[in-house]
Motif scaffolding. Structure first.
Motif, short mmCIF file in Angstrom:
data_model
loop_
_atom_site.label_atom_id
_atom_site.label_comp_id
_atom_site.label_asym_id
_atom_site.label_seq_id
_atom_site.Cartn_x
_atom_site.Cartn_y
_atom_site.Cartn_z
N ASP A 190 0.62 -1.32 -0.15
CA ASP A 190 0.24 0.02 0.01
C ASP A 190 1.15 1.59 0.15
O ASP A 190 0.70 1.90 -0.11
N GLU A 210 2.96 2.05 -3.42
CA GLU A 210 1.14 3.22 -4.17
C GLU A 210 1.64 4.09 -4.07
O GLU A 210 1.14 4.81 -4.58
N LYS A 211 1.36 4.86 -2.46
CA LYS A 211 1.12 5.53 -2.58
C LYS A 211 1.96 6.94 -2.78
O LYS A 211 2.11 7.82 -2.65
N LEU A 244 5.74 7.02 5.73
CA LEU A 244 4.93 5.93 5.46
C LEU A 244 4.42 5.35 6.16
O LEU A 244 3.35 4.83 7.25
N GLU A 265 1.33 4.76 8.86
CA GLU A 265 0.96 3.31 8.84
C GLU A 265 0.90 2.44 9.87
O GLU A 265 -0.35 1.72 10.38
#
Ligand code: GLN
Length: 304
Positions: free
Chosen positions: A9, A12-13, A294, A298
């Motif tokens: 994830d 991708e970000k 991130l 996260e």
């Protein structure tokens, strides 16, 4: 924690940042690297491994090698090493000369170039066969027999290495280099030229994350306290004049290199390596910094 899902994830970000910055071009051989590559490998202490992207593509580790050379130097010299350099953040660029002049040839820390050049000198004084012994140690901790120097990258950097040569001369003037300057510079550039992929680097950094275990690899022996302190220096000095920012955004000890790699550790939990060659103005990988920011956001995991 589902690390595989999280790193996918986050990967991708960070893609919108993939075109920001540019690769190091002051080293002629690195200017030719394809900047549009990126990879990640996270490895936990219980040896689970999670990867995304080009995690098996080797790249020039550059200043990440400063963690390995510090480990060898500390094993050889113990606390005497700190008579020749400090352990304070410099607040200056990795290749700055100014502070070194003001502070009479004592580098602020082993992770700026001046400190790492003194570390290279220490290794030359202690090791009978420095080139072989150093690469054997790196192969051992990374669990890869094929990791190697890239001699043409090292030569290319030497041919353009005027600033590092100036640093070495200033160090020599102040008596902080014992060996021949040319030999020290060549060995320093050779250590920077090592090529590894994200998986091999995460294997190597996992040894530092696992600081409670004995650190005995090849002839390098460190106490758990010494390993813990190497991690402390990564936390405060691992990103040159962006160390505070990295600590603020990511909250893990780590080390970057101008080849586009960043390794970070969560002590007693994991080691993670991100590779993406485009750098910001401070010489740190744009995607690497963003990815790690991130990741710790996260997962809600950091040392803080
Ligand atoms: N070999 C590079 C140099 O000396 C290493 C710098 C880096 O990765 N920050 O300039």
């Amino acid at each position: 924690m589902d690390y595989q899902k999280i790193i996918q994830d986050v990967y991708e970000k960070v893609q919108p940042f993939a075109k920001t910055g540019k690769q190091a071009d002051y080293i002629p051989a690195l200017a030719k690297v394809n900047p549009d590559q990126s990879g990640v490998c996270l490895k936990t202490l219980d040896l689970q491994q999670y990867s995304v992207g080009e995690s098996k593509v080797r790249f020039s580790i550059q200043s990440i090698s400063k963690v390995f050379s510090l480990a060898v130097a500390l094993s050889c010299e113990g606390k005497n090493l700190w008579q020749r350099m400090g352990k304070e953040p410099s607040g200056n660029a990795f290749n700055s000369l100014v502070q070194l002049e003001l502070e009479h040839g004592i580098p602020r820390n082993p992770f700026i170039n001046a400190g790492a050049i003194v570390v290279a000198d220490v290794l030359l004084s202690h090791l009978a066969n420095p080139e072989e012994e150093f690469i054997d140690f790196v192969r051992n901790i990374s669990e890869s027999e094929t990791v190697n120097y890239n001699f043409s990258v090292a030569r290319s950097e030497r041919s353009n290495g005027y600033l590092n040569a100036a640093i070495a001369n200033l160090l020599k003037y102040h008596g902080n280099i014992k060996n021949d300057i040319e030999h020290v510079l060549q060995f320093y550039f050779l250590m920077c030229s090592i090529e590894m992929n994200c998986t091999e680097l995460s294997n190597a950094f996992l040894r530092f994350a696992d600081h409670r275990k004995e650190f005995n690899y090849c002839n390098v022996h460190l106490t758990s306290s010494q390993v813990k302190r190497i991690n402390a220096i990564m936390q405060t000095c691992g990103f040159y004049d962006e160390s505070g920012e990295f600590s603020y955004l990511v909250g893990l000890p780590g080390k970057s290199g101008v080849g586009g790699g960043i390794c970070a550790i969560y002590p007693q939990r994991y080691a993670v390596t991100v590779f993406s060659p485009r750098l910001n103005a401070k010489g740190n990988s744009v995607v690497g910094m963003k990815f790690l920011e991130l990741l710790t956001t996260e997962t809600k995991e950091s040392i803080f």
